[in-house]
Design an enzyme around this catalytic site. Sequence first.
Site, mmCIF file in Angstrom:
data_model
loop_
_atom_site.group_PDB
_atom_site.id
_atom_site.type_symbol
_atom_site.label_atom_id
_atom_site.label_comp_id
_atom_site.label_asym_id
_atom_site.label_seq_id
_atom_site.Cartn_x
_atom_site.Cartn_y
_atom_site.Cartn_z
ATOM 1 N N TYR A 108 28.198 -8.112 96.742
ATOM 2 C CA TYR A 108 28.638 -8.922 95.509
ATOM 3 C C TYR A 108 30.146 -9.529 95.869
ATOM 4 O O TYR A 108 30.789 -9.018 96.675
ATOM 5 C CB TYR A 108 28.760 -7.867 94.334
ATOM 6 C CG TYR A 108 27.515 -7.623 93.400
ATOM 7 C CD1 TYR A 108 27.210 -8.282 92.344
ATOM 8 C CD2 TYR A 108 26.806 -6.419 93.946
ATOM 9 C CE1 TYR A 108 26.349 -7.715 91.559
ATOM 10 C CE2 TYR A 108 25.561 -6.188 93.386
ATOM 11 C CZ TYR A 108 25.454 -6.940 92.025
ATOM 12 O OH TYR A 108 24.236 -6.595 91.298
ATOM 13 N N ASP B 17 24.733 -8.137 84.300
ATOM 14 C CA ASP B 17 25.245 -7.992 83.095
ATOM 15 C C ASP B 17 25.246 -9.239 82.286
ATOM 16 O O ASP B 17 25.357 -10.377 83.185
ATOM 17 C CB ASP B 17 26.264 -6.985 82.763
ATOM 18 C CG ASP B 17 26.409 -5.725 83.178
ATOM 19 O OD1 ASP B 17 25.237 -4.963 83.081
ATOM 20 O OD2 ASP B 17 27.348 -4.996 83.445
#
Length: 273
Positions: free
Chosen positions: A111, A55
């Site tokens: 992540y 994003d």
Amino acid sequence: MRVALKIAYIGSSYRGSQVQPGVSTIEGKIFEALQSLEIIEDPSSARFVSSGRTDTGVHAMGQVVAFDTDKPKLAIPRVINSKLPGDIWAWSRAEVDSDFHPRRYAINRTYRYITPSMDADISKLRAACSILEGSHDFANFCFRDTGRSTIRRIEKIDVRLAGNLLRIDITANSFLWKMIRKIVTVLLLVGSGARDLDWLENMLDPASYEEGIKPAKPYGLILTNVNYGDSVQWVDDGYSMRRSRERIEEYLVYHQVLAEVMDQFLPKEPKAE
């Protein structure tokens, strides 16, 4: 020949990784570099695919892209980096099978999220991590996409204190949109004592309990690795890695100084007489 690259980027200046008309994106810059070097004609004919989307404001150390090219000798990190902005760089390369698809072939992804600890109770955080690990329905942890399964398998969550910051590493087979950032919000709520472990258990049962959760800010999130096991033989580009380290060190100094400058604007406590 089909070539795969590991790409790193600081996402602060970009509207996410996926190309979009009229805005600056990571893929847009990569396309421009590859086309200007005539490594590809266009993304479609080159079958350009990435391992996933990030994003707006999200960063990456191990994003993976793959494309077809008839100029493989040019498709190397140090050449491609000459046409990329300083906050995007390739650092490893592999020649892959013609059917290689970076997203579908991935075994798992990791992540890292970095956030102020806010005096969170580390034992509560780790207890929450144990509950989240395994296969669950994460419908309460994402922006729902009708018709798409919300069941995912988290292989591992590790939470560590680093000074006054928390480092949260999450590995899963795949992730839903906003899933990681919503997990971070949930962990911090439990770690602060605002919510308990029973509430977390309810969150993992969306058939009987539904609650909207605001995702954590994007600037703390980094895609650190996409794992393909031994099926991809990566060759790191030492020169590109050294150059990127130099740029990151300059970037780090800039932000350390800027943080101190911002501190000057904070209201100061009056000195006691």
